[in-house]
Design a protein around this motif. Sequence first.
Motif, mmCIF file in Angstrom:
data_model
loop_
_atom_site.group_PDB
_atom_site.id
_atom_site.type_symbol
_atom_site.label_atom_id
_atom_site.label_comp_id
_atom_site.label_asym_id
_atom_site.label_seq_id
_atom_site.Cartn_x
_atom_site.Cartn_y
_atom_site.Cartn_z
ATOM 1 N N ARG A 78 -135.479 -22.529 -9.460
ATOM 2 C CA ARG A 78 -135.055 -23.789 -10.068
ATOM 3 C C ARG A 78 -136.080 -24.878 -9.804
ATOM 4 N N ASN A 79 -136.537 -24.967 -8.574
ATOM 5 C CA ASN A 79 -137.525 -25.974 -8.202
ATOM 6 C C ASN A 79 -138.835 -25.749 -8.964
ATOM 7 N N TRP A 80 -139.254 -24.505 -9.103
ATOM 8 C CA TRP A 80 -140.482 -24.166 -9.830
ATOM 9 C C TRP A 80 -140.358 -24.592 -11.291
ATOM 10 N N ILE A 81 -139.213 -24.310 -11.912
ATOM 11 C CA ILE A 81 -138.996 -24.676 -13.317
ATOM 12 C C ILE A 81 -138.953 -26.192 -13.471
ATOM 13 N N LEU A 82 -138.270 -26.886 -12.572
ATOM 14 C CA LEU A 82 -138.173 -28.341 -12.669
ATOM 15 C C LEU A 82 -139.531 -29.012 -12.510
ATOM 16 N N LYS A 83 -140.364 -28.484 -11.633
ATOM 17 C CA LYS A 83 -141.713 -29.051 -11.477
ATOM 18 C C LYS A 83 -142.480 -28.930 -12.787
ATOM 19 N N ASP A 84 -142.330 -27.792 -13.473
ATOM 20 C CA ASP A 84 -142.998 -27.577 -14.752
ATOM 21 C C ASP A 84 -142.435 -28.512 -15.818
ATOM 22 N N ALA A 85 -141.112 -28.729 -15.814
ATOM 23 C CA ALA A 85 -140.477 -29.590 -16.807
ATOM 24 C C ALA A 85 -140.910 -31.045 -16.636
ATOM 25 N N VAL A 86 -141.230 -31.441 -15.419
ATOM 26 C CA VAL A 86 -141.688 -32.810 -15.182
ATOM 27 C C VAL A 86 -143.006 -33.049 -15.915
ATOM 28 N N HIS A 87 -143.853 -32.019 -15.964
ATOM 29 C CA HIS A 87 -145.137 -32.148 -16.651
ATOM 30 C C HIS A 87 -144.973 -32.173 -18.165
ATOM 31 N N ASP A 88 -143.921 -31.554 -18.670
ATOM 32 C CA ASP A 88 -143.685 -31.514 -20.113
ATOM 33 C C ASP A 88 -142.187 -31.663 -20.375
ATOM 34 N N PRO A 89 -141.663 -32.898 -20.340
ATOM 35 C CA PRO A 89 -140.222 -33.141 -20.468
ATOM 36 C C PRO A 89 -139.593 -32.559 -21.729
ATOM 37 N N GLU A 90 -140.356 -32.362 -22.794
ATOM 38 C CA GLU A 90 -139.791 -31.797 -24.019
ATOM 39 C C GLU A 90 -139.304 -30.371 -23.814
ATOM 40 N N LYS A 91 -139.865 -29.653 -22.847
ATOM 41 C CA LYS A 91 -139.497 -28.262 -22.591
ATOM 42 C C LYS A 91 -138.040 -28.108 -22.180
ATOM 43 N N LYS A 92 -137.488 -29.105 -21.506
ATOM 44 C CA LYS A 92 -136.138 -28.960 -20.974
ATOM 45 C C LYS A 92 -135.083 -28.873 -22.080
ATOM 46 N N ASP A 93 -135.427 -29.214 -23.313
ATOM 47 C CA ASP A 93 -134.471 -29.167 -24.408
ATOM 48 C C ASP A 93 -134.604 -27.914 -25.270
ATOM 49 N N GLU A 94 -135.563 -27.076 -24.993
ATOM 50 C CA GLU A 94 -135.781 -25.897 -25.804
ATOM 51 C C GLU A 94 -135.250 -24.659 -25.090
ATOM 52 N N LYS A 95 -134.198 -24.026 -25.659
ATOM 53 C CA LYS A 95 -133.563 -22.876 -25.006
ATOM 54 C C LYS A 95 -134.535 -21.717 -24.832
ATOM 55 N N GLY A 96 -135.319 -21.390 -25.829
ATOM 56 C CA GLY A 96 -136.280 -20.295 -25.725
ATOM 57 C C GLY A 96 -137.314 -20.535 -24.638
ATOM 58 N N VAL A 97 -137.763 -21.757 -24.518
ATOM 59 C CA VAL A 97 -138.741 -22.110 -23.495
ATOM 60 C C VAL A 97 -138.102 -21.999 -22.112
ATOM 61 N N GLN A 98 -136.842 -22.411 -21.989
ATOM 62 C CA GLN A 98 -136.147 -22.317 -20.703
ATOM 63 C C GLN A 98 -136.009 -20.859 -20.267
ATOM 64 N N GLU A 99 -135.671 -19.970 -21.192
ATOM 65 C CA GLU A 99 -135.537 -18.554 -20.859
ATOM 66 C C GLU A 99 -136.884 -17.974 -20.432
ATOM 67 N N LEU A 100 -137.942 -18.353 -21.131
ATOM 68 C CA LEU A 100 -139.276 -17.892 -20.774
ATOM 69 C C LEU A 100 -139.661 -18.403 -19.388
ATOM 70 N N GLU A 101 -139.388 -19.683 -19.121
ATOM 71 C CA GLU A 101 -139.704 -20.240 -17.812
ATOM 72 C C GLU A 101 -138.930 -19.527 -16.709
ATOM 73 N N SER A 102 -137.687 -19.139 -16.976
ATOM 74 C CA SER A 102 -136.896 -18.411 -15.977
ATOM 75 C C SER A 102 -137.537 -17.073 -15.657
ATOM 76 N N ARG A 103 -138.012 -16.375 -16.679
ATOM 77 C CA ARG A 103 -138.675 -15.080 -16.445
ATOM 78 C C ARG A 103 -139.982 -15.277 -15.692
ATOM 79 N N ILE A 104 -140.721 -16.312 -16.031
ATOM 80 C CA ILE A 104 -141.981 -16.590 -15.345
ATOM 81 C C ILE A 104 -141.710 -16.979 -13.898
ATOM 82 N N ALA A 105 -140.683 -17.801 -13.669
ATOM 83 C CA ALA A 105 -140.335 -18.210 -12.307
ATOM 84 C C ALA A 105 -139.977 -16.992 -11.466
ATOM 85 N N ARG A 106 -139.236 -16.048 -12.045
ATOM 86 C CA ARG A 106 -138.873 -14.822 -11.309
ATOM 87 C C ARG A 106 -140.126 -14.038 -10.948
#
Length: 118
Positions: A78-106
């Motif tokens: 969660r912390n890893w994803i949130l740090k990334d979202a801070v750099h690109d706030p538009e990402k937090k609204d895109e479901k596909g991007v969130q799923e990709l970020e979750s896989r990358i974070a894992r």
Amino acid sequence: MKSIVTEYKEICFFCGRPAEGEHHLIFGTAGRELSEKDGLKVPTCNNCHNMGEGNVKIHGNVMAEKLSKMLGQALWERNWILKDAVHDPEKKDEKGVQELESRIARKEFRSRYGKSYL
């Protein structure tokens, strides 16, 4: 490093009594050192950490140890994803991007800690 789990360092995370130490959510060979660096630790009383009897304590309780590591990984991701979202706030609204970020974070967690608990 500061805990990313709670700001209440004087209260046991598990029972609410005064904290006497801290528990690293991911522990073991290299896990404790990485947990320290990543802020994956919680305040504990000695009873809840390792001095209580039976299943009261975390250490020596197989299920509590597994849950501790699962919580640590979930918070790290969660912390890893949130740090990334801070750099690109538009990402937090895109479901596909969130799923990709979750896989990358894992994947990043596995790379850092050598295994996955989730």
